[in-house]
Scaffold this motif. Sequence first.
Motif, PDB file in Angstrom:
ATOM      1  N   MET A  11       0.834  -1.177   0.000  1.00  0.00           N
ATOM      2  CA  MET A  11       0.000   0.000   0.000  1.00  0.00           C
ATOM      3  C   MET A  11       0.884   1.248   0.000  1.00  0.00           C
ATOM      4  O   MET A  11       1.818   1.361   0.789  1.00  0.00           O
ATOM      5  CB  MET A  11      -0.890  -0.009   1.245  1.00  0.00           C
ATOM      6  N   ASP A  12       0.603   2.166  -0.881  1.00  0.00           N
ATOM      7  CA  ASP A  12       1.346   3.417  -0.942  1.00  0.00           C
ATOM      8  C   ASP A  12       0.696   4.448  -0.028  1.00  0.00           C
ATOM      9  O   ASP A  12      -0.524   4.517   0.083  1.00  0.00           O
ATOM     10  CB  ASP A  12       1.373   3.967  -2.368  1.00  0.00           C
ATOM     11  N   THR A  13       1.536   5.246   0.623  1.00  0.00           N
ATOM     12  CA  THR A  13       1.086   6.311   1.503  1.00  0.00           C
ATOM     13  C   THR A  13       1.822   7.582   1.128  1.00  0.00           C
ATOM     14  O   THR A  13       3.014   7.543   0.818  1.00  0.00           O
ATOM     15  CB  THR A  13       1.380   5.963   2.979  1.00  0.00           C
ATOM     16  N   LYS A  14       1.133   8.701   1.175  1.00  0.00           N
ATOM     17  CA  LYS A  14       1.723   9.978   0.826  1.00  0.00           C
ATOM     18  C   LYS A  14       2.652  10.464   1.935  1.00  0.00           C
ATOM     19  O   LYS A  14       2.360  10.300   3.118  1.00  0.00           O
ATOM     20  CB  LYS A  14       0.617  11.001   0.577  1.00  0.00           C
ATOM     21  N   LEU A  15       3.775  11.071   1.538  1.00  0.00           N
ATOM     22  CA  LEU A  15       4.755  11.625   2.469  1.00  0.00           C
ATOM     23  C   LEU A  15       5.128  13.012   1.978  1.00  0.00           C
ATOM     24  O   LEU A  15       5.413  13.198   0.794  1.00  0.00           O
ATOM     25  CB  LEU A  15       6.010  10.736   2.513  1.00  0.00           C
ATOM     26  N   THR A  16       5.134  13.978   2.868  1.00  0.00           N
ATOM     27  CA  THR A  16       5.533  15.334   2.516  1.00  0.00           C
ATOM     28  C   THR A  16       6.913  15.596   3.095  1.00  0.00           C
ATOM     29  O   THR A  16       7.148  15.349   4.281  1.00  0.00           O
ATOM     30  CB  THR A  16       4.531  16.361   3.081  1.00  0.00           C
ATOM     31  N   LEU A  17       7.819  16.100   2.265  1.00  0.00           N
ATOM     32  CA  LEU A  17       9.178  16.410   2.697  1.00  0.00           C
ATOM     33  C   LEU A  17       9.465  17.889   2.467  1.00  0.00           C
ATOM     34  O   LEU A  17       8.980  18.482   1.505  1.00  0.00           O
ATOM     35  CB  LEU A  17      10.197  15.596   1.898  1.00  0.00           C
TER      36      LEU A  17
END
Length: 81
Positions: free
Chosen positions: A1-7
Motif C-alpha cells: 500500500m502506498d502512503t503519501k509523504l511530505t518532505l
Amino acid sequence: MDTKLTLKLNQEVIEKAKAYASTRKMSLSRIVEAYLQSLTSNEIEEEFEISAFVKSIATGNKIPLDIDEKEYADALLEKYK
C-alpha cells in the motif's frame, strides 16, 4: 500500500533530483523509496544502483564530479556499517 509523504527540502536539491530522475526515466518518489529501502534493509536493492549523487542528497555533502561511484559507495558502506 502506498502512503503519501511530505518532505521539506532545499529547492536546489529538489530541482537537481528531479533532473536526475528524469534522465533515468524514473519518478522521484521511486528513487526516494529505493533509497530509504536501502537504508533500512540489509538486503541489496538489485533493481537499480543508487548513484553517489542521490546518496549525497541525504547528507547534503558535495561530491566531486570525477568521483568513482563504486569506490564512493564502498567507502560509505564501510563508514556506516
